[in-house]
Enzyme design. Structure first.
Site: not given
Ligand code: AMP
Ligand code: MG
Length: 515
Positions: A101, A103-104, A123, A135-136, A186, A267-268
């Site tokens: 990321g 990513g969005r 976000k 898709d962001g 946020r 990453d979270n």
């Molecule tokens: P998450 O486990 O939900 O934190 O997602 C992991 C990573 O995927 C995040 O850091 C985002 O950068 C990326 N991500 C999640 N959903 C999307 C999306 N719809 N479009 C682009 N990047 C995404």
């Molecule tokens: Mg995340």
């Protein structure tokens, strides 16, 4: 209109910023981020505006006017903001996942506030160079959950990123089904994650890694300078130490309120020890240490009872990332060891507070005996999957009630014992609990417990009701839930249904990872 400055109908001239922006992150240089504009969304509408937070931060009322609706939708740029997406990597479900990321999430800058500089992110505001296949966007469903849970956590005094506002758009977004888009704004002092450090460390880019750590030390964790005296002046060891301590405290607070994060990938994990990235999270209804709230987590890696160990695993990843800076293997391991004593201490404090054992009633000498009391009642709750929130709240009320009677009676425990099948077992525990402090302290304990054990948490079914109504165009339940959850220890007469056991259909709710 994507980059047009906002028109400002109030006192501020149109070319003057409404917020007082700084951009200390951008001083790090372009290997840390890409500047870009959010992607506009069609027909944005306010779904929620957090007046309480706006007020708390001392930000002007104009922030929530119709021009700013366009800015928070990503359709216009606020004067003085400098949108960008940062780059980070991380471990997902125990595996190195490489670059992830943002990513969005699009960073607008840091705005001065009465609580110090606050970073603002949108976000779901469109694709970035780090979007990979995504898709962001974010859907309304998950954005409502993030908005409400951020504020619920804050109401519970649990460190968290905050949610300033929520904008909905009819633009379609494909997930398992076709949904609609939303953007959450946020706010946090910093959105730095463990994954930011892992990113540069994995690339062997020690100069960038050091620059990032120095940025965090200078601007976000200045207490590390003093902590370094414990670590032979090694500020990077102190950084890891402060992060492990904050993380230990955060995890203790999650466990004590029955919160499952659901996706504790590195990453979270926030460098500041904030709850971040609300996805398939859940406040448990019936207590079950093995509870897994993320239906994509087939191994149960992020089960409630495993969260504290996962946090340690994640800290180990951060430690490995910081190793080139700390440059002392034994010291790094010693810092990490701190978590193993800090977490139980924070959890012990949090659980004793739930029992009203604070202040003079919580002497060090009673720590172990009190922990046995905690463990025994948790086992009893787990055996019957007793409703976590109701149990502690009813216990608090019952303690108040007992304090007003001439003597402690089994009958006055009724509101608690009614929650279980094995009444004799619970009554035996309650007798030990009573013996621990004596009835004389019950009055003060009860008041304290009602300020520790919330009446309202964001149960899945409550969020679901607000989501279904919002999907039909009615955002009022978001407002109602926000009102309750921002002061979850208050009684809020008339809202008993929001504090009651979940309805049967709640058991069938599946919260997927998709957002
Ligand atoms: P998450 O486990 O939900 O934190 O997602 C992991 C990573 O995927 C995040 O850091 C985002 O950068 C990326 N991500 C999640 N959903 C999307 C999306 N719809 N479009 C682009 N990047 C995404
Ligand atoms: Mg995340």
């Amino acid at each position: 209109m994507s980059s047009a400055p906002l028109e400002n109908p109030a006192n501020t001239p149109a070319d003057q910023p409404v917020l007082d922006w700084t951009h200390r992150l951008t001083q790090l240089g372009t290997s840390f981020f890409t500047t870009l504009q959010p992607t506009p969304v069609a027909a944005p509408r306010w779904a929620a505006r957090n007046e309480a937070l706006r007020h708390e931060l001392g930000w002007p009322v104009q922030l929530f006017d119709e021009d700013h609706l366009q800015a928070f939708a990503g359709n216009a740029t606020m004067v003085g903001s400098q949108p960008l997406a940062t780059v980070y990597s991380g471990h997902q479900f125990g595996q190195w996942a490489g670059q992830l990321g943002d990513g969005r999430a699009i960073w607008l800058g840091e705005a001065a506030s009465t609580q110090g500089p606050q970073e603002i992110q949108l976000k779901g505001a469109g694709r970035t160079p780090y979007s990979r296949g995504g898709d962001g966007r974010a859907v309304l469903r998950s954005s409502i959950r993030e908005y409400l849970c951020s504020e619920a956590m804050h109401g519970l005094d649990i460190p968290t990123t905050r949610a300033l506002c929520l904008v909905a758009s009819p633009e379609p977004v494909r997930r398992e089904t076709l949904e609609t888009a939303a953007v959450v704004a946020r706010v946090a002092p910093s959105f730095l994650r463990f994954g930011h450090f892992e990113h540069f460390s994995a690339q062997g880019d020690t100069d960038s890694l050091r620059a990032l750590a120095d940025h965090a030390l200078a601007h976000h964790l200045p207490e590390c300078m003093e902590r370094a005296t414990l670590w032979q002046g090694n500020v990077y060891a102190a950084l890891l130490d402060v992060v492990q301590e904050r993380t230990a405290r955060l995890l203790a607070l999650w466990q004590a309120v029955g919160f499952c994060h659901g996706v504790m990938n590195t990453d979270n994990m926030s460098l500041l020890g904030l709850t971040i990235d609300y996805g398939p999270f859940q406040f448990m209804d019936g207590f079950d240490p093995g509870h897994v709230c993320n239906h994509s987590d087939h191994q149960g890696r992020y089960a409630y009872g495993r969260q504290p160990n996962v946090a340690y695993w994640n800290l180990y990843c951060l430690a490995q990332a910081l190793a080139p800076l700390i440059d002392d293997h034994d010291m790094t391991l010693e810092v990490l060891e701190g978590y193993k004593s800090q977490f139980p201490r924070f959890l012990g404090d949090a659980m004793r507070a739930k029992l009203g054992l604070t202040g003079a009633l919580a002497p060090e000498s009673e720590r172990e005996a009190d922990w046995t009391l905690v463990e025994d009642v948790m086992q009893l709750m787990a055996a019957e999957k007793v409703d976590f929130t109701l149990f502690w709240r009813q216990l608090s009320h019952a303690v108040v009630q007992q304090s007003q009677a001439s003597a402690v009676t089994d009958a006055a425990w009724r509101s608690v014992t009614d929650l279980v099948l094995d009444r004799p077992r619970l009554l035996a525990w309650l007798a030990r609990y009573t013996a621990r402090t004596g009835q004389t302290h019950f009055s003060a304990m009860g008041d304290q417990m009602l300020r520790t054990n919330p009446k309202f948490v964001l149960r899945n079914h409550l969020a679901e009701i607000a989501i279904r109504q919002a999907q039909a165009g009615d955002f009022s339940e978001i407002e109602t839930l926000h009102m309750l959850l921002k002061s979850p220890f208050d009684e809020h007469p008339g809202y008993e249904a929001h504090a009651a056991l979940p309805p049967d259909w709640a058991g069938q709710l599946e919260i997927s990872c998709s957002s």
